[in-house]
Design an enzyme around this catalytic site. Structure first.
Site, short mmCIF file in Angstrom:
data_model
loop_
_atom_site.label_atom_id
_atom_site.label_comp_id
_atom_site.label_asym_id
_atom_site.label_seq_id
_atom_site.Cartn_x
_atom_site.Cartn_y
_atom_site.Cartn_z
N LYS A 116 1.67 -2.67 14.09
CA LYS A 116 0.25 -2.89 14.35
C LYS A 116 -0.06 -2.88 15.86
CE LYS A 116 -0.84 -3.87 9.93
NZ LYS A 116 0.43 -3.80 9.22
C1 LIG Z 1 0.69 -3.37 7.95
C2 LIG Z 1 2.11 -3.10 7.63
C3 LIG Z 1 2.48 -2.12 6.69
C4 LIG Z 1 1.46 -1.34 5.91
O1 LIG Z 1 0.75 -0.44 6.70
P1 LIG Z 1 -0.64 0.18 6.19
O2 LIG Z 1 -1.15 0.97 7.33
O3 LIG Z 1 -1.51 -0.98 5.84
O4 LIG Z 1 -0.32 1.01 4.98
C5 LIG Z 1 3.82 -1.90 6.50
N1 LIG Z 1 4.76 -2.61 7.16
C6 LIG Z 1 4.44 -3.56 8.06
C7 LIG Z 1 5.52 -4.31 8.73
C8 LIG Z 1 3.12 -3.84 8.34
O5 LIG Z 1 2.81 -4.78 9.23
#
Ligand SMILES: *Cc1c(COP(=O)(O)O)cnc(C)c1O
Length: 502
Positions: A116
């Site tokens: 993120k």
């Molecule tokens: C948010 C997240 C995901 C999922 O990603 P999306 O873009 O919501 O599909 C997968 N793994 C981790 C560690 C995340 O923080």
């Protein structure tokens, strides 16, 4: 470049407007009306650039209402070597499993150790510039619903950013102890963190409701504020994610793993469908991606959807060891449906309306076949997740987190079912130290688990020798600042209260 709403193609807004607003007034999501098409010369020019220059070029094609200097400032502030532990914020680790090589795109070298950060380190810069262009003088109130990683990454990105306030809601029993500690210890004058009795979908629904309640918006306007979103429905979250797919492709070429022009597959551990959608957008720009492999945990609503064309959230919600993927309503899927239906806004709106009222919809045969052609859906449970972590560590001493392990497992299923040997990029979304208990149990199934989270971090470090990321190690001695727990129907009062609005 203008942006439309997935539920109203006639809507036309600038990038700055789309980023400031987060979501369209009709409830749809903003999408670019067209994608810049890169030809061979464009891709060749990217090969020679570093990550930041690649980002600047790609951003320029989408943010046509930003100047070159503004884009450069955003990118240079976000992706520093200091924040991402090196010149390339998104390096590829080359490892192997079952004798076959794996290309693992590590997206967790940022300040909160999850992918993120790739978007949320730059979003505050994009947002404050967008607000200046569109709503000069107003303060943005960022509301976030998080399954764990978004919350911390958004807090870290927005802390003490002028003219912004941020309030994060997380499901009280739906995040890992490390994620909870990361959020509750957050520093900054403009931040608030609150737990919700319920799951992630409850938190997300609560936030969406606040956004679309006119009386709340009016109260904010009276106080010279407006809501904005840092969730992946915001275009400013998605665009930065397009960059690392294109950059990784260049790195694979430069590292001699593929020839220029070769197709690759991408394997993405998926929750809200933002990350995998960004790879699809990169493909629309011309990046040669053959298959999009969508990996889910036991909450396999997307696997079923890809296989049947029926989206049905009426099912048991599992709390798994990959909590960031514990999601039954994948918001960004709406953008894919819009694209696959030939930008049919009426159809998209109808599906989303059905989803709201019945929890279910079925797409047309045409969309089904387009989806099947490009997407593969698979899932695995917690036992398979841990077995995958164990094998990867035993075979090549490569340690991955639970989310990444789901992707690796589903990739192996894909190869077993199809025999496809196309080189693949496995997207790694978090540091294993964010999920120490599950990872430690996986690599040492017969060991005795220590008691506290940080003892587990230490034990995992001793066992594997893998360095503990500094941002996590530093949390050890921090005390919590936040401890509120509320019901989801109290969220809007909580927000007004936090903003000192009557
Ligand atoms: C948010 C997240 C995901 C999922 O990603 P999306 O873009 O919501 O599909 C997968 N793994 C981790 C560690 C995340 O923080």
């Amino acid at each position: 470049m203008l942006y439309s709403s997935t539920q109203n193609a006639a809507e036309q807004v600038s990038a700055a407007q789309a980023i400031s607003q987060g979501i369209s007034k009709d409830g749809g999501l903003f999408v670019p009306q067209d994608f810049p098409r890169y030809d061979e010369a464009d891709f060749r020019s990217l090969l020679k650039m570093d990550y930041r220059d690649r980002a600047k070029k790609i951003f320029a094609g989408f943010l046509t209402d930003f100047t070159e200097d503004e884009i450069a400032e955003c990118v240079d502030k976000a992706y520093t070597a200091a924040k991402f532990g090196g010149e390339n914020p998104a390096p590829i680790a080359y490892t192997k499993l079952g004798g076959k090589s794996l290309n693992v795109l590590e997206l967790w070298h940022g300040p909160t150790c999850a992918f993120k950060d790739m978007a949320l380190q730059i979003l505050p810069h994009l947002l404050t510039k967008s607000l200046k262009k569109t709503y000069d003088g107003k303060d943005a109130v960022i509301l976030v619903a998080t399954s764990g990683d978004t919350g911390k990454a958004a807090l870290e990105g927005f802390k003490d950013v002028e003219h912004t306030k941020i309030i994060v809601f997380y499901p009280v029993n739906g995040v890992s102890p490390m994620q909870k500690h990361q959020m509750n210890t957050q520093e900054g004058e403009n931040v608030r963190v609150c737990a919700i009795k319920g799951n992630f979908d409850d938190a997300q629904t609560g936030v969406k409701k606040i956004f679309t309640t006119p009386s709340v918006a009016e109260k904010l306007a009276e106080n010279n504020m407006l809501f904005s979103s840092a969730n992946s429905i915001n275009w400013g979250r998605l665009l930065p994610q397009v960059v690392y797919y294109i950059s990784a492709y260049c790195d694979l070429v430069n590292d001699g793993k593929i020839a220029f022009g070769d197709a690759i597959n991408v394997v993405v551990p998926t929750g809200n469908f933002g990350n995998i959608l960004a790879s699809y957008y990169a493909c629309l720009m011309g990046l040669p991606i053959k298959k999009f492999i969508c990996a889910s945990n036991a909450n396999n609503v997307l696997t079923d959807f890809i296989n049947t064309g029926i989206y049905d959230k009426n099912r048991h919600f599992f709390t798994t060891m990959s909590p960031s993927m514990d999601i039954l309503v994948s918001s960004n899927l709406e953008r894919l449906l819009y694209q696959l239906s030939g930008k049919d806004d009426k159809m998209t709106k109808q599906w989303m309306t059905e989803l709201k009222s019945t929890g279910k919809y079925e797409v047309t045969d045409e969309v089904k076949s387009l989806m099947k052609e490009k997407f593969f859906g698979g899932f695995c449970d917690d036992g398979q997740t841990q077995a995958t972590i164990n094998r990867l560590f035993k075979e090549d001493h490569y340690l991955c987190d639970t989310h990444t392990a789901v992707a690796v497992n589903v990739y192996e299923q894909y190869v077993a079912q199809t025999g496809d040997t196309t080189p693949s990029l496995i997207v790694s979304t978090a540091s294993p130290y964010k999920f120490s208990r599950s990872v430690l149990e996986a690599v040492s199934p017969d060991g005795i688990l220590p008691l506290t989270e940080f003892e587990m971090v230490d034990a995992l470090h001793e066992l594997t020798g893998m360095p503990v990321p500094a941002p996590l190690a530093n949390l050890k001695n921090k005390t919590a600042r936040f401890s509120d727990v509320i019901k989801s129907d109290q969220m809007s009062d909580y927000v007004l209260n936090a903003l000192s609005i009557e």
